[in-house]
Design a protein around this motif. Structure first.
Motif, PDB file in Angstrom:
ATOM      1  N   ASP A 182      13.394   8.913   2.059  1.00  0.00           N
ATOM      2  CA  ASP A 182      12.411   8.893   0.977  1.00  0.00           C
ATOM      3  C   ASP A 182      10.962   8.726   1.427  1.00  0.00           C
ATOM      4  O   ASP A 182      10.049   8.995   0.671  1.00  0.00           O
ATOM      5  CB  ASP A 182      12.733   7.751   0.001  1.00  0.00           C
ATOM      6  CG  ASP A 182      13.934   8.070  -0.842  1.00  0.00           C
ATOM      7  OD1 ASP A 182      14.371   9.232  -0.800  1.00  0.00           O
ATOM      8  OD2 ASP A 182      14.444   7.168  -1.519  1.00  0.00           O
ATOM      9  N   CYS A 183      10.764   8.223   2.636  1.00  0.00           N
ATOM     10  CA  CYS A 183       9.391   7.969   3.088  1.00  0.00           C
ATOM     11  C   CYS A 183       8.641   9.297   3.196  1.00  0.00           C
ATOM     12  O   CYS A 183       9.202  10.322   3.555  1.00  0.00           O
ATOM     13  CB  CYS A 183       9.426   7.260   4.428  1.00  0.00           C
ATOM     14  SG  CYS A 183       7.854   7.193   5.269  1.00  0.00           S
ATOM     15  N   LEU A 184       7.369   9.255   2.862  1.00  0.00           N
ATOM     16  CA  LEU A 184       6.571  10.489   2.915  1.00  0.00           C
ATOM     17  C   LEU A 184       5.954  10.700   4.289  1.00  0.00           C
ATOM     18  O   LEU A 184       5.261  11.688   4.506  1.00  0.00           O
ATOM     19  CB  LEU A 184       5.456  10.426   1.881  1.00  0.00           C
ATOM     20  CG  LEU A 184       5.875  10.329   0.428  1.00  0.00           C
ATOM     21  CD1 LEU A 184       4.674  10.049  -0.433  1.00  0.00           C
ATOM     22  CD2 LEU A 184       6.525  11.623   0.000  1.00  0.00           C
ATOM     23  N   THR A 185       6.148   9.781   5.190  1.00  0.00           N
ATOM     24  CA  THR A 185       5.448   9.764   6.483  1.00  0.00           C
ATOM     25  C   THR A 185       3.954  10.045   6.293  1.00  0.00           C
ATOM     26  O   THR A 185       3.383  10.896   6.955  1.00  0.00           O
ATOM     27  CB  THR A 185       6.030  10.761   7.505  1.00  0.00           C
ATOM     28  OG1 THR A 185       5.778  12.087   7.078  1.00  0.00           O
ATOM     29  CG2 THR A 185       7.493  10.575   7.724  1.00  0.00           C
ATOM     30  N   CYS A 186       3.369   9.293   5.362  1.00  0.00           N
ATOM     31  CA  CYS A 186       1.944   9.502   5.097  1.00  0.00           C
ATOM     32  C   CYS A 186       1.103   8.572   5.943  1.00  0.00           C
ATOM     33  O   CYS A 186      -0.110   8.743   6.036  1.00  0.00           O
ATOM     34  CB  CYS A 186       1.648   9.266   3.638  1.00  0.00           C
ATOM     35  SG  CYS A 186       1.829   7.540   3.181  1.00  0.00           S
ATOM     36  N   ASN A 187       1.713   7.560   6.530  1.00  0.00           N
ATOM     37  CA  ASN A 187       1.024   6.649   7.448  1.00  0.00           C
ATOM     38  C   ASN A 187       0.043   5.702   6.786  1.00  0.00           C
ATOM     39  O   ASN A 187      -0.736   5.047   7.477  1.00  0.00           O
ATOM     40  CB  ASN A 187       0.282   7.427   8.535  1.00  0.00           C
ATOM     41  CG  ASN A 187       0.810   7.102   9.898  1.00  0.00           C
ATOM     42  OD1 ASN A 187       1.715   6.287  10.018  1.00  0.00           O
ATOM     43  ND2 ASN A 187       0.269   7.711  10.918  1.00  0.00           N
ATOM     44  N   GLN A 188       0.082   5.602   5.464  1.00  0.00           N
ATOM     45  CA  GLN A 188      -0.802   4.647   4.802  1.00  0.00           C
ATOM     46  C   GLN A 188      -0.505   3.235   5.305  1.00  0.00           C
ATOM     47  O   GLN A 188      -1.407   2.435   5.509  1.00  0.00           O
ATOM     48  CB  GLN A 188      -0.593   4.725   3.288  1.00  0.00           C
ATOM     49  CG  GLN A 188      -1.510   3.849   2.464  1.00  0.00           C
ATOM     50  CD  GLN A 188      -2.937   4.356   2.504  1.00  0.00           C
ATOM     51  OE1 GLN A 188      -3.181   5.538   2.316  1.00  0.00           O
ATOM     52  NE2 GLN A 188      -3.882   3.472   2.748  1.00  0.00           N
ATOM     53  N   CYS A 189       0.766   2.953   5.547  1.00  0.00           N
ATOM     54  CA  CYS A 189       1.138   1.596   5.937  1.00  0.00           C
ATOM     55  C   CYS A 189       0.606   1.233   7.324  1.00  0.00           C
ATOM     56  O   CYS A 189       0.229   0.104   7.576  1.00  0.00           O
ATOM     57  CB  CYS A 189       2.645   1.435   5.880  1.00  0.00           C
ATOM     58  SG  CYS A 189       3.535   2.736   6.709  1.00  0.00           S
ATOM     59  N   LEU A 190       0.560   2.222   8.204  1.00  0.00           N
ATOM     60  CA  LEU A 190       0.038   1.936   9.544  1.00  0.00           C
ATOM     61  C   LEU A 190      -1.430   1.528   9.452  1.00  0.00           C
ATOM     62  O   LEU A 190      -1.897   0.625  10.124  1.00  0.00           O
ATOM     63  CB  LEU A 190       0.179   3.173  10.437  1.00  0.00           C
ATOM     64  CG  LEU A 190      -0.533   3.085  11.782  1.00  0.00           C
ATOM     65  CD1 LEU A 190       0.115   2.027  12.650  1.00  0.00           C
ATOM     66  CD2 LEU A 190      -0.520   4.414  12.504  1.00  0.00           C
ATOM     67  N   VAL A 246       0.805  -1.221   0.000  1.00  0.00           N
ATOM     68  CA  VAL A 246       0.000   0.000   0.000  1.00  0.00           C
ATOM     69  C   VAL A 246       0.835   1.267   0.000  1.00  0.00           C
ATOM     70  O   VAL A 246       0.318   2.349  -0.235  1.00  0.00           O
ATOM     71  CB  VAL A 246      -0.941   0.055   1.225  1.00  0.00           C
ATOM     72  CG1 VAL A 246      -1.984  -1.037   1.148  1.00  0.00           C
ATOM     73  CG2 VAL A 246      -0.169  -0.008   2.518  1.00  0.00           C
ATOM     74  N   CYS A 247       2.104   1.150   0.293  1.00  0.00           N
ATOM     75  CA  CYS A 247       2.959   2.327   0.437  1.00  0.00           C
ATOM     76  C   CYS A 247       2.806   3.256  -0.761  1.00  0.00           C
ATOM     77  O   CYS A 247       2.849   2.831  -1.911  1.00  0.00           O
ATOM     78  CB  CYS A 247       4.411   1.905   0.562  1.00  0.00           C
ATOM     79  SG  CYS A 247       5.530   3.283   0.533  1.00  0.00           S
ATOM     80  N   GLN A 248       2.632   4.518  -0.471  1.00  0.00           N
ATOM     81  CA  GLN A 248       2.360   5.447  -1.566  1.00  0.00           C
ATOM     82  C   GLN A 248       3.598   5.770  -2.395  1.00  0.00           C
ATOM     83  O   GLN A 248       3.489   5.933  -3.604  1.00  0.00           O
ATOM     84  CB  GLN A 248       1.711   6.724  -1.010  1.00  0.00           C
ATOM     85  CG  GLN A 248       0.467   6.402  -0.226  1.00  0.00           C
ATOM     86  CD  GLN A 248      -0.595   7.492  -0.329  1.00  0.00           C
ATOM     87  OE1 GLN A 248      -0.466   8.464  -1.036  1.00  0.00           O
ATOM     88  NE2 GLN A 248      -1.677   7.303   0.396  1.00  0.00           N
TER      89      GLN A 248
HETATM   90  S1  SF4 Z   1       4.510   6.311   5.760  1.00  0.00           S
HETATM   91 FE1  SF4 Z   1       4.376   4.198   5.016  1.00  0.00          FE
HETATM   92  S2  SF4 Z   1       2.996   4.265   3.253  1.00  0.00           S
HETATM   93 FE2  SF4 Z   1       3.670   6.390   3.668  1.00  0.00          FE
HETATM   94  S3  SF4 Z   1       5.452   6.708   2.343  1.00  0.00           S
HETATM   95 FE3  SF4 Z   1       6.229   6.020   4.350  1.00  0.00          FE
HETATM   96  S4  SF4 Z   1       6.402   3.785   4.137  1.00  0.00           S
HETATM   97 FE4  SF4 Z   1       5.101   4.469   2.460  1.00  0.00          FE
END
Ligand code: SF4
Ligand code: SF4
Ligand code: FES
Lengths: 145, 430
Positions: B86-94, B52-54
């Motif tokens: 590189d992570c967007l810290t969007c939290n989709q993975c959580l 799911v990671c964006q």
């Molecule tokens: S927070 Fe999770 S889903 Fe969002 S970019 Fe980082 S690893 Fe991917």
């Protein structure tokens, strides 16, 4: 820039000043000042850039963050820029930098200055540095934790 | 006029602050776990996060693999490689993790490590040459006393510097350096608030940054703690009890990150996002919605959920539902609310968080989001000024999405709000 032993008392306060000089005019002006043996205070460090347009406002903020007490940006006179309009962009950008950032951060606007110095103005360069250094001395240190 | 920064030996206030900051570091343990393995142990490698990671949609990035590497003891390699910038810290993975592994939180701590232990400095990766993060950092210094521009305040609104309800503006006045019309968000919010409050609203001239970007994006947790202390000191001095903000990031920071560090923050201050604030007043029958222009045309619009107001809040939070309830009411006013393909907790990321990772790859994410918006309506409402900035920016690059009007929640609402006076209320009841 070093964060060592910062003197707080005004009379022996040695400010650290960062000067950006454009390669074609101001740096040559600084050179001329040296060759002609004009005296000016040794508190400044010069960073040579190809054009004053290269100086991003973030450089100025970073310099202040890292402990510079004053920042001076010098470039060719308007119309003389070797890349035609680099210094015009700089002028506009710095007007905005002052208005929206320096002022709103509560930093005295006199600490950041933009000046035009041409290659033949060695004397003016020396005077400018002297005047700016005195001004910063007057303002006192921009403190670093 | 004497400026605090100009004093010779440090003003009293500054010395007080220095003292305050001297114990800033003892709070670090509360939000930082030096052994990253400890927060990952429950992971059983189902791989959902990588699915799911964006960012994984636009570049090679596999959270589950990174987790496994850390679990197997290669933490230093992961840190050294720098992939976690590189992570967007969007939290989709959580949201999709069956074991509730908070990868974004791991990234936040790892960034601290990358900066302080591996000596990495991601300054080329910070958008706008790092000007906004530098501003935040400068504001954390004890000798900086911001002197913010208050010209945006509408004439009819009265403000004070001591009182009960605070409007926390955030970084909007600094964004004027490069972006246009953001003042409008602040003035609309204040306009809404001052119609509803009897007392004048508190707006600080010396407000500091909430520190969100340093905390999540830059790995500067200590600086964040200093900013938090500076802010709390300011709130306490002014006698604030309710903090209202129109910024998704400020909201999350005050609601969750400050209380994580300072235990009694939540008892002392009530934090509300403008959405909650309006919703509450509406439910109390203090406001109604009206349409100022009598036009028969039905305008379709949509809403972009900022990650900080959906996935980044605890499960019992229902801002996403509240805002939709308000929008349902707009049907009577000649608006039609449509959902985008990805919405609520699944909404797509605006592609830049904390000014990190604005590049071609994340531009693709933004473009995708805008295409979804185009399908759904003419107006895209959002409640995060940064989403607004980032999504508007991509409109300059692509003509086909330029027609969508991106508005902040406050701007969208301000002309549609009608205050119900108390007398009307009484009459209605009789
Ligand atoms: S927070 Fe999770 S889903 Fe969002 S970019 Fe980082 S690893 Fe991917
Ligand atoms: S979704 Fe959760 S449990 Fe599954 S691999 Fe990712 S972190 Fe591990
Ligand atoms: S080359 Fe001197 S200012 Fe552009």
């Amino acid at each position: 820039m070093s964060k060592t032993k910062r003197k707080v008392k005004k009379k022996d306060f040695n400010p650290e000043i960062l000067v950006f000089c454009c390669n074609w005019c101001s740096y040559a002006g600084a050179d001329l000042a040296g060759v002609s043996r004009f005296q000016y205070p040794p508190n400044m460090r010069i960073v040579r850039v190809m054009c004053s347009g290269r100086v991003d406002p973030s450089f100025v903020l970073k310099a202040l963050k890292e402990g510079a007490d004053g920042v001076l940006i010098t470039g060719c006179h308007i119309g003389d820029c070797h890349y035609i309009s680099g210094n015009e962009y700089t002028r506009d950008r710095f007007q905005k930098l002052h208005q929206f950032i320096i002022k709103q951060l509560g930093i005295n606007g006199k600490r950041v200055r933009l000046e035009w110095v041409s290659a033949s103005e060695g004397k003016r360069f020396a005077e400018l540095i002297t005047e700016f250094t005195n001004q910063i001395k007057e303002l006192g240190p921009f403190k670093v934790l | 006029m004497k400026n605090i920064t100009e004093s010779k030996s440090g003003s009293k206030k500054e010395l007080e602050r220095k003292k305050l900051f001297s114990d800033a570091f003892k709070y670090l343990d509360k939000v930082y776990e030096p052994n990253l393995r400890n927060i990952l142990k429950r992971c059983y490698q189902c791989g959902r996060c990588s699915g799911v990671c964006q960012v994984s949609k636009v570049q090679k990035f596999t959270p589950s693999k990174i987790i496994q590497l850390i679990l197997e003891g290669f933490e230093d390699r992961v840190i050294e490689s720098g992939v976690l910038w590189d992570c967007l810290t969007c939290n989709q993975c959580l949201k999709d993790c069956p074991e509730q592994i908070n990868f974004a939180d791991l990234v936040r701590m790892a960034r601290y490590k990358m900066r302080h232990e591996a000596d990495q400095n991601p300054s080329e990766m910070v958008a706008h040459k790092g000007i906004y993060t530098t501003i935040s950092e400068l504001m954390s210094r004890p000798y900086i006393e911001p002197d913010r521009n208050l010209d945006w305040i509408p004439k009819e609104c009265k403000i004070t510097d001591k009182g009960d309800t605070l409007y926390y503006v955030g970084c909007i006045p600094y964004f004027n350096f490069e972006f246009e019309n953001l003042d409008n968000i602040a003035s609309s919010t204040l306009k809404i608030m001052c119609q509803l409050e009897e007392e004048p609203i508190v707006v600080f001239k010396e407000e500091s940054c909430c520190g969100h970007d340093l905390y999540w994006g830059q790995g500067k947790i200590k600086t964040f703690i200093k900013l938090a202390m500076k802010n709390i000191e300011m709130f306490e001095k002014a006698g604030i009890s309710t903090i209202v903000t129109a910024c998704a990031e400020c909201y999350r920071t005050f609601k969750i990150d400050y209380p994580n560090i300072f235990d009694d923050f939540n008892e002392k201050f009530k934090v509300k996002h403008l959405i909650e604030y309006v919703y509450e007043k509406w439910k109390q029958n203090k406001i109604a919605f009206k349409n100022p222009n009598e036009d028969d045309k039905v305008i379709p619009f949509t809403y972009h959920d900022p990650c900080r107001l959906s996935r980044f809040l605890p499960n019992d939070n229902n801002i996403t539902e509240k805002v939709r309830e308000i929008f349902k009411e707009f049907k009577k006013l000649g608006y039609e609310f449509n959902e985008m393909l990805h919405n609520k907790e699944n909404s797509l990321c605006c592609g830049v968080s904390s000014w990190m990772n604005c590049n071609e790859k994340t531009k693709a994410l933004r473009y995708k989001r805008m295409l979804e918006a185009k399908e759904a309506g003419e107006i895209m409402v959002t409640s995060c000024p940064k989403c607004n900035i980032h999504l508007s920016c991509i409109q300059n690059d692509f003509e086909n999405i330029a027609s969508i009007k991106i508005m902040d929640f406050s701007e969208f609402l301000v002309d549609h709000i009608e205050v119900i006076k108390d007398e009307d209320n009484l009459e209605g009841k009789v």
